[in-house]
Design a protein around this motif. Structure first.
Motif, short mmCIF file in Angstrom:
data_model
loop_
_atom_site.label_atom_id
_atom_site.label_comp_id
_atom_site.label_asym_id
_atom_site.label_seq_id
_atom_site.Cartn_x
_atom_site.Cartn_y
_atom_site.Cartn_z
N GLY A 14 0.84 -1.19 0.00
CA GLY A 14 0.00 0.00 0.00
C GLY A 14 0.87 1.24 0.00
N LEU A 36 0.62 5.49 0.04
CA LEU A 36 -0.16 6.71 0.14
C LEU A 36 0.59 7.78 -0.64
CD1 LEU A 36 -2.64 8.01 1.40
CD2 LEU A 36 -1.30 8.45 3.44
N ILE A 64 -1.26 -1.03 -4.26
CA ILE A 64 -2.44 -0.16 -4.18
C ILE A 64 -1.92 1.24 -3.88
CG2 ILE A 64 -4.56 0.37 -2.95
CD1 ILE A 64 -4.65 -2.64 -2.20
N TYR A 76 -3.09 5.15 -3.24
CA TYR A 76 -4.17 6.11 -3.02
C TYR A 76 -3.54 7.49 -3.09
CZ TYR A 76 -8.78 7.54 -1.63
OH TYR A 76 -10.04 8.06 -1.63
N SER A 77 -3.92 8.23 -4.10
CA SER A 77 -3.35 9.55 -4.34
C SER A 77 -4.26 10.63 -3.74
CB SER A 77 -3.20 9.77 -5.85
OG SER A 77 -2.56 10.98 -6.10
N ILE A 78 -3.68 11.45 -2.90
CA ILE A 78 -4.42 12.53 -2.25
C ILE A 78 -4.28 13.81 -3.06
CG2 ILE A 78 -4.49 13.97 -0.17
CD1 ILE A 78 -3.45 11.57 1.38
N LYS A 102 -7.36 7.85 4.38
CA LYS A 102 -6.82 7.26 3.15
C LYS A 102 -5.97 6.03 3.46
CE LYS A 102 -8.77 10.62 1.05
NZ LYS A 102 -10.18 10.52 0.75
N LYS A 126 -8.23 3.17 3.94
CA LYS A 126 -8.74 2.67 2.65
C LYS A 126 -7.71 1.75 1.99
CE LYS A 126 -12.08 6.26 1.61
NZ LYS A 126 -13.24 5.42 1.88
N ILE A 127 -6.44 2.10 2.11
CA ILE A 127 -5.39 1.24 1.57
C ILE A 127 -5.39 -0.09 2.32
CG2 ILE A 127 -2.89 0.92 1.40
CD1 ILE A 127 -2.68 3.93 0.84
#
Length: 74
Positions: A5, A7, A39, A41-43, A67, A70-71
Protein backbone atom coordinates in the motif's frame (compact mmCIF):
# COMPACT_ATOMS: atom_id res chain seq x y z
CA UNK A 1 3.76 -12.00 -2.36
CA UNK A 2 1.83 -9.55 -0.21
CA UNK A 3 0.16 -6.40 -1.51
CA UNK A 4 1.95 -3.11 -1.00
CA UNK A 5 0.00 0.00 0.00
CA UNK A 6 1.31 3.41 -0.97
CA UNK A 7 -0.16 6.71 0.14
CA UNK A 8 0.74 9.09 -2.66
CA UNK A 9 -0.30 12.35 -4.16
CA UNK A 10 1.83 14.70 -2.10
CA UNK A 11 3.36 15.24 -5.50
CA UNK A 12 2.86 13.11 -8.60
CA UNK A 13 6.58 12.96 -9.20
CA UNK A 14 7.46 11.48 -5.81
CA UNK A 15 4.61 8.96 -6.11
CA UNK A 16 5.96 7.81 -9.46
CA UNK A 17 9.49 7.56 -8.01
CA UNK A 18 8.29 5.35 -5.16
CA UNK A 19 6.39 3.13 -7.58
CA UNK A 20 9.41 2.85 -9.86
CA UNK A 21 11.85 2.07 -7.06
CA UNK A 22 9.60 -0.53 -5.46
CA UNK A 23 9.23 -2.36 -8.78
CA UNK A 24 12.96 -2.22 -9.53
CA UNK A 25 13.80 -3.49 -6.05
CA UNK A 26 11.35 -6.41 -6.23
CA UNK A 27 12.68 -7.38 -9.66
CA UNK A 28 16.28 -7.19 -8.43
CA UNK A 29 15.75 -9.39 -5.37
CA UNK A 30 13.44 -11.87 -7.13
CA UNK A 31 15.64 -11.94 -10.24
CA UNK A 32 12.67 -12.06 -12.57
CA UNK A 33 10.35 -9.75 -14.40
CA UNK A 34 7.41 -9.44 -12.00
CA UNK A 35 5.30 -6.56 -10.80
CA UNK A 36 4.22 -6.60 -7.16
CA UNK A 37 0.58 -5.89 -6.42
CA UNK A 38 0.51 -2.23 -5.33
CA UNK A 39 -2.44 -0.16 -4.18
CA UNK A 40 -1.81 3.58 -4.54
CA UNK A 41 -4.17 6.11 -3.02
CA UNK A 42 -3.35 9.55 -4.34
CA UNK A 43 -4.42 12.53 -2.25
CA UNK A 44 -5.29 15.90 -3.76
CA UNK A 45 -2.34 17.90 -2.49
CA UNK A 46 -4.15 21.21 -3.05
CA UNK A 47 -6.51 20.23 -0.24
CA UNK A 48 -3.54 19.61 2.07
CA UNK A 49 -1.93 22.95 1.15
CA UNK A 50 -5.12 24.84 2.02
CA UNK A 51 -5.23 23.13 5.41
CA UNK A 52 -1.54 23.86 5.99
CA UNK A 53 -2.23 27.55 5.37
CA UNK A 54 -4.84 27.39 8.14
CA UNK A 55 -2.45 25.41 10.37
CA UNK A 56 -5.19 22.76 10.59
CA UNK A 57 -3.10 19.69 11.39
CA UNK A 58 -6.04 17.80 12.86
CA UNK A 59 -7.87 17.86 9.51
CA UNK A 60 -4.69 16.83 7.69
CA UNK A 61 -4.26 13.90 10.08
CA UNK A 62 -7.89 12.91 9.57
CA UNK A 63 -7.46 12.87 5.78
CA UNK A 64 -4.23 10.87 5.96
CA UNK A 65 -5.66 8.33 8.41
CA UNK A 66 -8.82 7.93 6.32
CA UNK A 67 -6.82 7.26 3.15
CA UNK A 68 -4.42 4.91 4.96
CA UNK A 69 -7.44 2.95 6.22
CA UNK A 70 -8.74 2.67 2.65
CA UNK A 71 -5.39 1.24 1.57
CA UNK A 72 -5.49 -1.22 4.46
CA UNK A 73 -9.00 -2.32 3.39
CA UNK A 74 -7.57 -3.14 -0.06
Amino acid sequence: MKKIGLLGGMGWYSTSLYYNRINKYINRIRKNNINPEIIIYSINFDQIVKLLEKDDWDSIAEIMINKANKIEEG
